[in-house]
Design an enzyme around this catalytic site. Structure first.
Site, PDB file in Angstrom:
ATOM      1  N   GLY A 135     -17.778   0.766  41.795  1.00 35.61           N
ATOM      2  CA  GLY A 135     -17.686  -0.759  42.174  1.00 35.61           C
ATOM      3  C   GLY A 135     -18.442  -1.180  43.430  1.00 35.61           C
ATOM      4  N   ASP A 179     -12.392   6.638  45.085  1.00 38.59           N
ATOM      5  CA  ASP A 179     -12.036   7.923  44.678  1.00 38.59           C
ATOM      6  C   ASP A 179     -12.923   8.497  43.815  1.00 38.59           C
ATOM      7  OD1 ASP A 179     -11.218   6.153  42.483  1.00 38.59           O
ATOM      8  OD2 ASP A 179      -9.084   6.881  42.299  1.00 38.59           O
ATOM      9  N   THR A 186     -14.379  -0.324  48.610  1.00 37.35           N
ATOM     10  CA  THR A 186     -13.883  -0.791  47.298  1.00 37.35           C
ATOM     11  C   THR A 186     -12.950  -1.968  47.357  1.00 37.35           C
ATOM     12  OG1 THR A 186     -12.348  -0.394  45.105  1.00 37.35           O
ATOM     13  CG2 THR A 186     -12.086   1.249  47.130  1.00 37.35           C
ATOM     14  N   ASP A 198     -10.536  -2.949  45.776  1.00 42.99           N
ATOM     15  CA  ASP A 198      -9.039  -2.948  45.178  1.00 42.99           C
ATOM     16  C   ASP A 198      -8.129  -2.371  46.182  1.00 42.99           C
ATOM     17  OD1 ASP A 198     -10.258  -3.614  42.906  1.00 42.99           O
ATOM     18  OD2 ASP A 198     -10.661  -1.508  42.229  1.00 42.99           O
TER      19      ASP A 198
END
Ligand code: ADP
Length: 362
Positions: free
Chosen positions: A14, A106, A128, A130
């Site tokens: 992403g 990851d 990322t 997140d």
């Protein structure tokens, strides 16, 4: 100092605002050290398809302000196969790429480990939105994403206030509720629902009812996309949509649902993301030049440092209760204790913030 002639840089998984700042820092630092830089287009698929461009100090000009990634990103399943890996290694040999810096999450780091095992030293940089890489306090893109959500929530709150409405906002984060939690606190959400903490639906609804009775007009409820409701037929429905209907039915407050979706991934990176990406990019090149590989660049209590990728991936599985048989066999009791410490740090951060959100958002 290890002498590399040429390194490759890629962004994978992403995308996240700030990836460009990392590409820029890696490129300029490497060039300063006499190392050439190749940009690999479209993540690991660029290694398979030989989609590679030279990067110069000028080709990374003016990208620090831009969201997305100038190298583009991809999810490349073929790279996970031995055949795909062989193609990637052959491309590295053909283009004289001695080492790789991979920016992502990851999954990207698993790819970096595989490359290292196949003879191409690789370093990971966390990118990322997140913030779901357990080993690091912070991942590049998180701050920009949160500020985008905050702006969205503030705007909805204005109109909720005018019309005495409630808005349930669903935000990204996969299985990690940090974006929802932090933006929930910062936007004054009356309730926050994340995968990490059991959600007391009745309590949230009661909170809205009593706040309404005390004169509160506008409400925002923040729900992480990772919370899913399974209906009687076994269908999975985003819980935010379910909660929206329940709030309206049980409180009588007109309630709307809003999904910010992929807008949260875009936009010009914030100062924090540009700065962190720049620092991490620099450290990635320094690690390679110091002869290190299979490391991921992380932030630990404000310090940019690094950690073994396998260790980081194992901590991640421990935190997410996904450890497989034998995962811990290679580690000493001290190392396992260190992993547990990192997991506890994450849990404590989330639990205390969650508690705080309920204490101060009324
Ligand atoms: P993220 O890096 O954001 O977690 P993904 O999990 O989609 O994103 O991973 C990005 C890419 O990394 C994948 O498309 C794939 O090319 C590579 N990758 C993921 N898992 C592995 C793996 N186990 N082995 C090798 N490469 C992997």
């Amino acid at each position: 100092m290890t002498k590399f002639r040429r390194i490759g840089v890629l962004t994978s998984g992403g995308d996240a605002p700030g990836m460009n700042a990392a590409i820029r820092a890696i490129t300029r630092k490497a060039l300063d050290c006499g190392v050439e830089v190749m940009g690999i287009i479209g993540g690991y698929s660029g290694l398979i398809n030989e989609n590679i461009i030279p990067l110069t100090a000028r080709s990374v000009s003016n990208i620090i302000t831009r969201g997305g990634t100038m190298l583009y990103s991809d999810r490349c399943l073929e790279f996970k196969t031995e055949e795909g890996m062989q193609k990637a290694i052959n491309t590295c040999k053909k283009f004289n790429i001695d080492a790789i810096v991979a920016i992502g999450g990851d999954g990207t780091f698993r790819g970096a480990t595989d490359l290292t095992l196949h003879g191409i030293p690789a370093i990971g940089v966390t990118g990322t939105i997140d913030n779901d890489v357990t080993a690091t306090d912070y991942t590049v893109g998180f701050d920009t994403a949160m500020n985008t959500v905050l702006d969205f929530a503030d705007k909805l709150r204005d109109t909720c206030e005018s019309h005495a409405r409630c808005n349930v906002i669903e935000v990204m984060g996969r299985d990690c509720g940090q974006i929802a939690l932090m933006t929930g606190v910062a936007s004054g959400a009356i309730a926050v629902c994340i995968p990490e903490v059991p959600f007391d639906e009745a309590e949230a609804i009661e909170k809205i009812k009593s706040a309404k009775a005390a004169g509160k007009r506008g409400f925002v409820v923040m729900v992480s996309e990772g919370v899913v409701y399974t209906d009687e037929n076994g269908n999975s429905i985003p819980y935010g949509e379910v909660l929206c209907k329940k709030i309206q039915k049980e409180t009588g407050v007109e309630t709307k649902f809003a999904r910010i979706a992929h807008a949260v991934r875009g936009g010009s990176p914030t100062l924090r993301d540009r700065l962190t990406a720049s620092k991490m990019g620099l450290v990635a090149v320094e690690l390679l030049l110091a002869g290190k590989s299979n490391r991921v660049v992380i932030e630990d209590d404000g310090v940019i440092t690094d950690m073994d990728i396998l260790f980081a991936l194992t901590v991640d599985r421990m935190y997410k209760n996904k450890l497989k048989d034998g995962d811990l066999d290679r580690y000493s009791a001290e190392e396992i204790a260190e992993m547990e410490k990192i997991c506890n740090k994450r849990r404590e951060e989330i639990n205390s913030l969650y508690k705080m959100s309920y204490e101060i958002c009324k």
